[in-house]
Each structure stands twice: as C-alpha cells, then as structure tokens.
Design a protein around this motif. Sequence first.
Motif, PDB file in Angstrom:
ATOM      1  N   LYS A 288      63.818  52.389  71.477  1.00 46.03           N
ATOM      2  CA  LYS A 288      64.084  53.762  71.879  1.00 46.03           C
ATOM      3  C   LYS A 288      65.600  53.995  71.961  1.00 46.03           C
ATOM      4  N   LEU A 289      66.016  55.173  71.507  1.00 47.22           N
ATOM      5  CA  LEU A 289      67.417  55.582  71.600  1.00 47.22           C
ATOM      6  C   LEU A 289      67.466  56.976  72.210  1.00 47.22           C
ATOM      7  N   GLY A 290      68.117  57.079  73.379  1.00 45.04           N
ATOM      8  CA  GLY A 290      68.240  58.351  74.060  1.00 45.04           C
ATOM      9  C   GLY A 290      69.627  58.940  73.921  1.00 45.04           C
ATOM     10  N   PRO A 291      69.917  59.994  74.680  1.00 41.91           N
ATOM     11  CA  PRO A 291      71.191  60.708  74.532  1.00 41.91           C
ATOM     12  C   PRO A 291      72.417  59.878  74.896  1.00 41.91           C
ATOM     13  N   ASN A 292      72.239  58.771  75.620  1.00 39.48           N
ATOM     14  CA  ASN A 292      73.378  57.921  75.966  1.00 39.48           C
ATOM     15  C   ASN A 292      73.700  56.892  74.887  1.00 39.48           C
ATOM     16  N   ALA A 293      72.849  56.787  73.879  1.00 37.15           N
ATOM     17  CA  ALA A 293      73.087  55.814  72.814  1.00 37.15           C
ATOM     18  C   ALA A 293      74.192  56.307  71.879  1.00 37.15           C
ATOM     19  N   THR A 294      75.099  55.431  71.551  1.00 37.40           N
ATOM     20  CA  THR A 294      76.169  55.763  70.611  1.00 37.40           C
ATOM     21  C   THR A 294      75.823  55.221  69.224  1.00 37.40           C
ATOM     22  N   GLY A 321      65.874  65.045  73.738  1.00 35.69           N
ATOM     23  CA  GLY A 321      65.683  66.342  74.382  1.00 35.69           C
ATOM     24  C   GLY A 321      65.952  67.441  73.369  1.00 35.69           C
ATOM     25  N   HIS A 322      65.219  68.544  73.480  1.00 37.02           N
ATOM     26  CA  HIS A 322      65.307  69.585  72.461  1.00 37.02           C
ATOM     27  C   HIS A 322      66.690  70.216  72.368  1.00 37.02           C
ATOM     28  N   ASP A 323      67.447  70.176  73.490  1.00 35.82           N
ATOM     29  CA  ASP A 323      68.761  70.811  73.505  1.00 35.82           C
ATOM     30  C   ASP A 323      69.889  69.858  73.088  1.00 35.82           C
ATOM     31  N   ARG A 324      69.566  68.599  72.808  1.00 40.42           N
ATOM     32  CA  ARG A 324      70.595  67.623  72.437  1.00 40.42           C
ATOM     33  C   ARG A 324      70.371  66.993  71.066  1.00 40.42           C
ATOM     34  N   ILE A 325      69.197  67.170  70.497  1.00 36.71           N
ATOM     35  CA  ILE A 325      68.834  66.441  69.284  1.00 36.71           C
ATOM     36  C   ILE A 325      69.770  66.751  68.119  1.00 36.71           C
ATOM     37  N   ARG A 326      70.144  68.021  67.943  1.00 37.45           N
ATOM     38  CA  ARG A 326      70.956  68.389  66.769  1.00 37.45           C
ATOM     39  C   ARG A 326      72.393  67.888  66.887  1.00 37.45           C
ATOM     40  N   GLU A 327      72.847  67.686  68.100  1.00 38.18           N
ATOM     41  CA  GLU A 327      74.203  67.173  68.311  1.00 38.18           C
ATOM     42  C   GLU A 327      74.222  65.653  68.392  1.00 38.18           C
ATOM     43  N   GLY A 328      73.207  65.071  69.053  1.00 40.38           N
ATOM     44  CA  GLY A 328      73.230  63.637  69.315  1.00 40.38           C
ATOM     45  C   GLY A 328      72.735  62.755  68.193  1.00 40.38           C
ATOM     46  N   LEU A 329      71.773  63.240  67.420  1.00 42.52           N
ATOM     47  CA  LEU A 329      71.169  62.380  66.399  1.00 42.52           C
ATOM     48  C   LEU A 329      72.046  62.149  65.166  1.00 42.52           C
ATOM     49  N   PRO A 330      72.742  63.160  64.621  1.00 47.11           N
ATOM     50  CA  PRO A 330      73.469  62.949  63.353  1.00 47.11           C
ATOM     51  C   PRO A 330      74.442  61.766  63.348  1.00 47.11           C
ATOM     52  N   GLY A 375      64.151  69.883  65.319  1.00 48.07           N
ATOM     53  CA  GLY A 375      65.523  69.410  65.231  1.00 48.07           C
ATOM     54  C   GLY A 375      65.623  68.080  64.515  1.00 48.07           C
ATOM     55  N   PHE A 376      64.680  67.198  64.781  1.00 47.74           N
ATOM     56  CA  PHE A 376      64.628  65.888  64.122  1.00 47.74           C
ATOM     57  C   PHE A 376      64.497  66.062  62.617  1.00 47.74           C
ATOM     58  N   PHE A 377      63.577  66.926  62.183  1.00 47.44           N
ATOM     59  CA  PHE A 377      63.401  67.179  60.754  1.00 47.44           C
ATOM     60  C   PHE A 377      64.640  67.834  60.145  1.00 47.44           C
ATOM     61  N   ASP A 378      65.211  68.791  60.863  1.00 49.51           N
ATOM     62  CA  ASP A 378      66.372  69.502  60.334  1.00 49.51           C
ATOM     63  C   ASP A 378      67.565  68.570  60.135  1.00 49.51           C
ATOM     64  N   VAL A 379      67.795  67.677  61.092  1.00 48.74           N
ATOM     65  CA  VAL A 379      68.912  66.736  60.977  1.00 48.74           C
ATOM     66  C   VAL A 379      68.736  65.859  59.747  1.00 48.74           C
ATOM     67  N   HIS A 380      67.541  65.312  59.582  1.00 43.64           N
ATOM     68  CA  HIS A 380      67.315  64.435  58.440  1.00 43.64           C
ATOM     69  C   HIS A 380      67.407  65.198  57.120  1.00 43.64           C
ATOM     70  N   ARG A 381      66.955  66.438  57.116  1.00 42.94           N
ATOM     71  CA  ARG A 381      67.054  67.241  55.894  1.00 42.94           C
ATOM     72  C   ARG A 381      68.524  67.462  55.532  1.00 42.94           C
ATOM     73  N   GLN A 382      69.338  67.773  56.540  1.00 45.07           N
ATOM     74  CA  GLN A 382      70.756  68.039  56.299  1.00 45.07           C
ATOM     75  C   GLN A 382      71.500  66.792  55.830  1.00 45.07           C
ATOM     76  N   LEU A 383      71.073  65.620  56.320  1.00 43.50           N
ATOM     77  CA  LEU A 383      71.766  64.376  55.977  1.00 43.50           C
ATOM     78  C   LEU A 383      71.185  63.699  54.741  1.00 43.50           C
ATOM     79  N   GLY A 384      70.071  64.219  54.253  1.00 42.28           N
ATOM     80  CA  GLY A 384      69.437  63.604  53.092  1.00 42.28           C
ATOM     81  C   GLY A 384      68.734  62.299  53.413  1.00 42.28           C
ATOM     82  N   THR A 385      68.349  62.115  54.682  1.00 41.38           N
ATOM     83  CA  THR A 385      67.648  60.912  55.112  1.00 41.38           C
ATOM     84  C   THR A 385      66.179  61.254  55.388  1.00 41.38           C
ATOM     85  N   VAL A 386      65.410  60.251  55.804  1.00 43.72           N
ATOM     86  CA  VAL A 386      63.953  60.404  55.873  1.00 43.72           C
ATOM     87  C   VAL A 386      63.463  60.470  57.313  1.00 43.72           C
TER      88      VAL A 386
END
Length: 445
Positions: A288-294, A321-330, A375-386
């Motif tokens: 698991k990786l949460g918002p504190n993971a770098t 979290g829905h409000d952090r996924i687009r900033e934290g995941l990429p 947000g998870f799908f959108d990030v991967h779509r933008q980065l070209g990942t799966v």
Amino acid sequence: MSSFPTLEQLHAIGAKQQPTYDDPAALAGAVERLRGLPPLVFAGECDDLRQKVAAAGRGEAFLLQGGDCAEVFAEATADNTRNKLRVLLQMAVVLTYAASVPVVKIGRLAGQYAKPRSSDMETRDGVTLPAYRGDAVNGFDFTPESRRPDPQRLLDVYHASASTLNLVRAFTTGGYADLRQVHAWNSEFVRNSPVGQHYEAVAAEIDRALTFMKAIGADPDEFHRVDFYSSHEALLLEYEHAMTRIDSRTERPYNVSGHFVWIGERTRQLDGAHVEYFRHIHNPIGCKLGPNATADDALALARTLNPDNEPGRLTFITRFGHDRIREGLPPLVEKVTAEGANVTWMSDPMHGNTFEASTGFKTRRFEDVLAEVQGFFDVHRQLGTVPGGILVENTGDDVTEVIGGGEELDEHGLAHRYESVVDPRLNRVQSLEMAFKVADMLRHA
C-alpha cells in the motif's frame, strides 16, 4: 537472496502493529501447531496468479479485488461466502465486457482477520482496554476477557480460512459461477433496481454477445467455472511465518495462507520486519502507498521487494483520497516507470476517503470513492501507463455503511444496518453500481 529469516530475527528488526500476548508458551504452542498444518493454497496457484498480475501490468488483464475490511469468525458461513462471491462475479462480468480483457478475481477473504490500529489501547467511559485488532487477535466486545490477545485465535484463523476456501472452490467449480447465470443476476439487478436501470444499455450489449455465442455453438469451459484467488494483509508475523513453506519444486518459500498477500501503509518501513519478510516469499505481493509515500519511497520499495524486477511480482496499491490522487500519484508513477521497474498499479479508493458522520458512524461517500478511481484512471491515461486494477471493500449484503450512490443513502440511514466491526463497505447495489461506472472508465482508458 539471503536465507529466509527466523521469526526471532524478524522481531529483532522491529515489527510494528503486533499484539502483545501475555502467555509466551501458549503463543509458541499455537505457532508450532500452525507449522504442522496443511497449506491453504499451493505454490503453483500463486505462480499462476503472478502471471496474471503481470498481464494486468501490461494492460492485458484487469485485477478486481474485493471483500471485507475485516472478516469475523461468526460470518464464515456458506451464505455469507456465497453472497461475497456472487457480487464479485457480477462485477467481473461487467468489467470483462467493458475492458475486453480477462478480469482476475481476487477475494479479500479467507485470511483477512487482522487489522492495524492507530492506537494500542481504547478508552471508553474511563475504562482502558487493548484495541480490537481483528478476530485473529481478540474479540470486539469491550470487556477485559474479550480484548485479551489470545494465541488460540491464530488457529481459529486457519480453520475459518480453510472452510471458506473449501466453499469458494466448490462454488467456482460446481456451476455457481456459470457466466450465463451471473449475467442473469445482473439483468435482474438492471430490471428491478432504480439504480440498475441506468445501465440497461451495457447489460443489453452483454446479452447480445452471449446470445451470439450460443447461436454459433460456443460453450467453452471458461463459461462454467472461474479461477478465484484469496488475499489478505499479511500483518501478524507469527501466523504468516508459520504458514510459510519451502516449495519442493522451486525450493523457494511461499506464504501458503493466501495466493496474494500485501503490506499495509503502516508497516511498509524499508528497514522494518514486514518488508524483510515479504522480500523473501515468492507469492505475488502488494504494498500500500498512501499520501505520505514519496517517489523515492516507491522506488526503494520496488528495488527491495522485487530485486529481480520480475513482472507480476509486485503490485503497488495506491490509497491517496479523492482530493489528493491527481497530485500525489503522478510523481510515483513517473519515477517508478522511468527507472524501468516492473510494477502493476492498483487503486484502493476506500481507505483514503473515510470520515466520521455526524451520527457517529465511520463512513465513506460513494461519490468520493468513485472520484478516486476516476483520478487513478486519468493519471495513468495522461502518463501513458496502465491502470491495472481496483480494490474495494464490499459485501454481497444490503448493509448501510457507505453514504451516497444511486440509493442516496444519507448519514441518518447508516444506523439501519451498519454491521462492519472496523471499516464501512459498499453494499451489493453500490458494488454493482461501481462496476458499471468503472466499466465506462475502462472503455475510455
């Protein structure tokens, strides 16, 4: 790879989120009995799943993981197991049609009996007792007797898991998982549920596809049975270590308590006992990786847990979290991908979206859960990942634990049938609604 660590060596490293037992001799006896019991799963099954997880990482399959936040012994019954299995099969049919790739079905069951806690103790009305850590450790009732960590419960976990897996195997090979029957259940949901009526078009498309297959005489074995895998957070080192065996074929250690096991957000320390244990076992594993993971944390974990960079070995399960996924995941996905690390990405949209309702119940908003998946799908779509899969906490029963969704459950409705002893779960209708919503995301991924 270094030799497999002993239980004593793991505890010497420093194991977090472990209960404190007051009878070391009883604990040692329970662990010794566990070591002599037959495996619950087999190494070959774990190897098969690892290949499917690798396919999901390449976009050639999709992982669907679901089940209870924390199983309880009293609910390890045929009815409850059947209901959980049924709703996951229903979700999988919808996702398979939308994604046009196999959906790998992983139950969060037959082992999910222990939970990490934010505090070792709980205080009520001036009385302080050990926190409830799941039925694997102690009881939910707030009494000294119930809250005492009991090593016998480790054996109870084994037996409850064995009976659950026996039922799952019987259901999935005995006709219950027949594709046409599962689709009939979904058609009933669409026909009779106000929520389901929104998804008539997709259900009709699936119906036409099945009618075509029948017309041309196609009736493969895959229509009548499914592969179904078990998973849980491998939290209690006494239990997990005792259930680790050396496979005679490969001479490598496997955790035979479940096909897929994962490290939680609270125990993923790079120098901690859980990472040390996990890096030795040959199961497909998650972290698991949460918002504190770098990004550096993710890369270091990938290198430690999958030093041979084997596809399907490691899944990162993100919970921002829905409000952090687009900033934290990429940043995590970008760095891991740039370094060429073989990782399958899965979204856990549940744990980052929990809050306390005004009525005192722990809950989640269906719309927040859905927004994190989007947000998870959108990030991967933008980065070209799966986007490799989703993990949901759900049940096949009509509980009232998550607000929102097509049923428009509000905070005052939570009291009607709130049954979870730890975290809130999607009910049957919300689970199917989620499947249809995610199906639309998959079509546009």
